[in-house]
Design an enzyme around this catalytic site. Sequence first.
Site, PDB file in Angstrom:
ATOM      1  N   ASN A  87     -23.710 -20.374   9.703  1.00 33.15           N
ATOM      2  CA  ASN A  87     -25.463 -19.456   9.770  1.00 33.15           C
ATOM      3  C   ASN A  87     -25.190 -19.092   8.779  1.00 33.15           C
ATOM      4  OD1 ASN A  87     -27.455 -18.094  10.089  1.00 33.15           O
ATOM      5  ND2 ASN A  87     -26.817 -16.450  11.891  1.00 33.15           N
ATOM      6  N   ASP A  88     -24.778 -18.022   8.276  1.00 38.13           N
ATOM      7  CA  ASP A  88     -24.417 -17.201   7.057  1.00 38.13           C
ATOM      8  C   ASP A  88     -24.574 -17.940   6.327  1.00 38.13           C
ATOM      9  OD1 ASP A  88     -25.320 -15.296   7.972  1.00 38.13           O
ATOM     10  OD2 ASP A  88     -23.241 -14.382   8.043  1.00 38.13           O
ATOM     11  N   VAL A  89     -23.495 -18.979   5.747  1.00 34.70           N
ATOM     12  CA  VAL A  89     -23.403 -20.025   4.244  1.00 34.70           C
ATOM     13  C   VAL A  89     -24.456 -20.544   4.120  1.00 34.70           C
ATOM     14  CG1 VAL A  89     -20.663 -19.767   5.245  1.00 34.70           C
ATOM     15  CG2 VAL A  89     -21.769 -21.530   6.328  1.00 34.70           C
ATOM     16  N   ALA A 130     -23.797 -11.707   9.397  1.00 37.95           N
ATOM     17  CA  ALA A 130     -23.083 -10.413   7.765  1.00 37.95           C
ATOM     18  C   ALA A 130     -24.201  -9.864   8.876  1.00 37.95           C
ATOM     19  CB  ALA A 130     -23.945 -11.446   6.439  1.00 37.95           C
TER      20      ALA A 130
END
Lengths: 464, 93
Positions: A390-392, A431
């Site tokens: 997700n965040d990456v 995050a």
Amino acid sequence: MNIFIEISYLISSVFFIFGIKLLASPKTARRGNFFAAIGMLIAIVVTLFDKHILTYEWIIIGILIGSIVGSLMAFKVPMTGMPQMVGLLNGFGGGASMLVALSEYYKILNKLTDKIEFTTYDTVTISLSILIGSVTFTGSLIAFGKLQGIVTGKVVKYPGQHPLNLLLLLSVVAIAIFFTMNPQDEVLILSIVGISLLLGVLLVLPIGGADMPVAISLLNSYSGLAGAATGFVLNNYELIIAGALVGASGIILTNIMCKGMNRSLMNVVLGGWESAGSSGPAVTTVKGNVKSVEAEELAMLFDAAENIIIVPGYGMAVAQAQHAVRDLFNILESKGKNVRFAIHPVAGRMPGHMNVLLAEAQVPYDKLYAMEDINDDFPNTDIAFVIGANDVVNPAARHDKNSPIYGMPILNVDFAKTVVVNKRSLNVGYAGIENELFFYPNTLMYFGDAKEAVNKLVHELKNL
Amino acid sequence: MDGTLLILIYVFVLAMFVGFELITKVPPTLHTPLMSGSNAISGITIVGALISAGLEEYTISTILGLVAVIFATINVVGGFLVTDRMLKMFKKK
């Protein structure tokens, strides 16, 4: 000390260095690990000839118990449990170093060595070894608990947290000074043990689950430094060399992990992103339409594609989907497609986590690409398939200065012609922010558990 | 501070540099085995543990030494075996 033993320690150290050197390529790595094990065997065997060793029953019992427990752990642990395993091993290493230093203290106290009394050198090195070893020990146990789900994986914050840790550290230093002046007083050394053990717990507790790659790398480094510190206690060159090698390794990995998240070590150690964890709701709300896709339609899309990049994340590990992903890889390859994997440095819960899982599923390692080696290829890619990451892959990291992950290096999946994202829901990532990628016009959401969803896709591809 | 301490510090600093040089060359794909393997190496404290556990007189040092031997052996045996298990899986096409 015996010159024969000293020379053997040197040879053993050379085996360690050579072993780590061979880890530079997957082709030679296994031999490298074997060399390091030989080095360890040499060190253990010659130590048994040391003139201070007079009885062997405790040694045999200890080695027997340790070997049984160690091999059971090594053979039983599933590949998805590797971060916990490494966390636990770090802890045992640190714990052993601390116990050896403490044992050495009692040896001098009870006049069991050649030394007549404590020197400042003894008390300082013993205190240091105990501090680092104890912090590694309990810190690793907490890290293990977090990864295993026994201890909360959330960022733990409470008022006065940092001043308290600082106070504990300073009190260790202060007690160590008193201890140097009164080395006969064992209450002092035992308080150093106690406070250091507590410090290990308090230092790792605040660190959130997705920051574990950093914590594990750092504890890896500590376990090496603890060994080196014990080497200073015992005046043993090999302990210092081996400890320094491991210490350096951990520092390098920690640094790579921090860069992968664009955060300073301080920021990670002090506990998570500003918005992360308990603070709850997402900071940015992205508006737009989400297009979702079903397996059948997706199979046709894959069938028409030429270049495909698969981006695995922690979600793949949680769903144990690596074998399903391998099936997908195989069927796509058999259809003549160019299929590669893009691995973000902090994907998963420890450095190289995704690589080990995919290797277990027999995906050839030359198909796994590091971020910097594949990121420029996304514009020429027909499908970027994101599985449980997700965040990456959040493009906000590139352009949204208000985003907490702004500046973090990401995989540029959004540059691919089509992005397919497999996720269980639209929930936010670690995050705590929404991912605008999901709302992009070239993004298709493929909802479901990673393993089931990928299996379904493979099934549909076979039926085409 | 005497000459021995100075030599020990020399060894430590130089070994750190050797470590940095070697480990920067390890590819990201092997970072997990690197951790578990280097971890096993840090079990070298077993050397000190053995000497403590092998003392003739039965004292608190011996008990601490015994526990240290157990911990360090788990670290060494578990570390090398699990690393081998992982590295065995890394295959090229």
